[in-house]
Design a protein around this motif. Structure first.
Motif, short mmCIF file in Angstrom:
data_model
loop_
_atom_site.label_atom_id
_atom_site.label_comp_id
_atom_site.label_asym_id
_atom_site.label_seq_id
_atom_site.Cartn_x
_atom_site.Cartn_y
_atom_site.Cartn_z
N GLY A 191 0.78 -1.24 0.00
CA GLY A 191 0.00 0.00 0.00
C GLY A 191 0.80 1.28 0.00
N ASP A 192 2.11 1.20 -0.20
CA ASP A 192 2.95 2.41 -0.21
C ASP A 192 2.75 3.15 -1.53
OD1 ASP A 192 4.81 4.39 0.00
OD2 ASP A 192 6.55 3.07 0.12
N GLU A 193 1.98 4.22 -1.50
CA GLU A 193 1.68 4.97 -2.72
C GLU A 193 2.84 5.85 -3.17
OE1 GLU A 193 -1.95 7.09 -2.16
OE2 GLU A 193 -3.17 5.28 -1.90
N SER A 194 3.89 5.96 -2.37
CA SER A 194 5.06 6.74 -2.79
C SER A 194 6.08 5.88 -3.53
CB SER A 194 5.74 7.37 -1.57
OG SER A 194 6.29 6.37 -0.71
N ALA A 195 5.82 4.58 -3.64
CA ALA A 195 6.75 3.69 -4.33
C ALA A 195 6.81 4.02 -5.82
CB ALA A 195 6.34 2.24 -4.13
N ARG A 196 7.93 3.65 -6.46
CA ARG A 196 8.12 3.94 -7.87
C ARG A 196 8.74 2.72 -8.57
NH1 ARG A 196 8.81 10.13 -9.41
NH2 ARG A 196 7.62 11.05 -7.71
N ILE A 197 8.60 2.70 -9.90
CA ILE A 197 9.21 1.67 -10.72
C ILE A 197 10.12 2.36 -11.74
CG2 ILE A 197 8.79 -0.14 -12.43
CD1 ILE A 197 6.11 -0.66 -11.08
N PHE A 198 11.38 1.89 -11.79
CA PHE A 198 12.35 2.42 -12.74
C PHE A 198 12.78 1.29 -13.66
CE2 PHE A 198 12.59 4.80 -8.82
CZ PHE A 198 12.68 6.13 -9.20
N ALA A 199 12.83 1.55 -14.97
CA ALA A 199 13.24 0.53 -15.93
C ALA A 199 14.11 1.15 -17.01
CB ALA A 199 12.02 -0.14 -16.56
N GLN A 200 15.19 0.45 -17.33
CA GLN A 200 16.06 0.93 -18.40
C GLN A 200 15.41 0.79 -19.77
OE1 GLN A 200 18.95 2.36 -17.73
NE2 GLN A 200 19.45 2.80 -19.88
N SER A 201 14.58 -0.27 -19.92
CA SER A 201 13.85 -0.48 -21.17
C SER A 201 12.52 -1.12 -20.81
CB SER A 201 14.64 -1.38 -22.12
OG SER A 201 13.91 -1.62 -23.31
N LEU A 202 11.44 -0.38 -20.97
CA LEU A 202 10.12 -0.85 -20.55
C LEU A 202 9.49 -1.70 -21.65
CD1 LEU A 202 7.87 -0.83 -18.43
CD2 LEU A 202 6.94 1.20 -19.54
N GLU A 203 9.34 -2.99 -21.36
CA GLU A 203 8.67 -3.93 -22.26
C GLU A 203 7.78 -4.85 -21.44
OE1 GLU A 203 11.65 -5.83 -24.80
OE2 GLU A 203 13.01 -4.17 -24.37
N ALA A 204 7.22 -4.32 -20.35
CA ALA A 204 6.57 -5.13 -19.33
C ALA A 204 5.21 -5.65 -19.77
CB ALA A 204 6.41 -4.34 -18.03
N GLU A 205 4.86 -6.82 -19.23
CA GLU A 205 3.52 -7.36 -19.40
C GLU A 205 2.54 -6.63 -18.49
OE1 GLU A 205 4.15 -11.37 -18.28
OE2 GLU A 205 5.60 -11.75 -19.88
N LEU A 206 3.04 -6.21 -17.33
CA LEU A 206 2.20 -5.49 -16.36
C LEU A 206 3.10 -4.78 -15.37
CD1 LEU A 206 -0.98 -6.64 -14.54
CD2 LEU A 206 0.98 -6.03 -13.15
#
Length: 231
Positions: A179-194
């Motif tokens: 539930g941490d709404e301040s969390a983030r996702i960093f990706a060098q190359s975004l090809e994610a399924e989700l």
């Protein structure tokens, strides 16, 4: 024996599900294709008063499984619902019970001795220095996950905090799972399924081509999941 964490999806069931319920479910699946595919599923029966017979559960399971869902348990179930669910192979997950308040005493009680409070859990980061293969699940219960490499399709990264992928992110990435709404996702190359943060998610179809194979970071803003390129 080893303990293992997994992410399950809770699906609310209202009454005895019929054709209307399954039609509404199909509409939901069209909006989020692939999100429920092969994901562990818990049936929430808090509002399912009309579902308490083995035949009803068997019909519901058949409808869910033909849609690629994997139901394995129920929650918020009555005793009768638990029995019917068990008959078709579903486990009943117990929810917490309310504790009775202590009665007031006419006589003053002696002050209890101070109980030492447990220390706050230390945030820990899980560092992965090898590529994450398909079928692998990396989980950080108290901190971030940092992957120095790529994440293959079919792999899953789950973090209490942030997710950092210094390579191709092709699988699933879930940050702020508690539930941490301040969390983030960093990706060098975004090809994610989700990708998901604190329960809000986007599938590859919703991400689109605008951010494909680009360095990005994702965060929550105004109850929406935002994706912006890294400069």
């Amino acid at each position: 024996m080893r303990g293992r964490f997994l992410t399950a999806v809770a699906l609310p069931v209202g009454g005895a599900p019929g054709a209307g319920y399954l039609a509404a479910l199909d509409d939901l699946l069209k909006q989020s294709p692939g999100f429920f595919s092969d994901a562990p599923l818990i049936l929430d029966l808090a509002e399912a008063e009309g579902l308490d017979a083995e035949a009803g559960f068997a019909q519901l399971l058949a409808g869910l499984r033909t849609r690629g869902m994997v139901p394995f348990a129920v929650q918020n179930a009555s005793d009768r619902q638990k029995a019917a669910a068990a008959a078709v192979g579903l486990t009943a997950l117990s929810a917490g019970r309310e504790a009775a308040l202590p009665r007031k005493s006419a006589e003053p009680e002696a002050a209890p001795e101070a109980i030492p409070q447990p220390e706050e859990p230390v945030s820990t980061t899980v560092l992965v220095t090898e590529p994450v293969r398909s079928g692998q699940r990396i989980y950080s219960e108290r901190g971030d996950v940092v992957v120095v490499g790529s994440v293959a399709s079919g792999a899953e990264i789950i973090a209490h905090g942030n997710v950092h992928v210094y390579g191709r992110l092709r699988g699933r990435a879930l940050a702020g799972v508690h539930g941490d709404e301040s969390a983030r996702i960093f990706a060098q190359s975004l090809e994610a399924e989700l990708i998901a943060i604190a329960g809000l998610y986007k599938t590859s179809e919703e991400i689109g081509d605008a951010f494909a194979q680009r360095p990005v970071h994702a965060y929550l803003e105004d109850d929406a999941l935002r994706i912006v390129p890294l400069k």
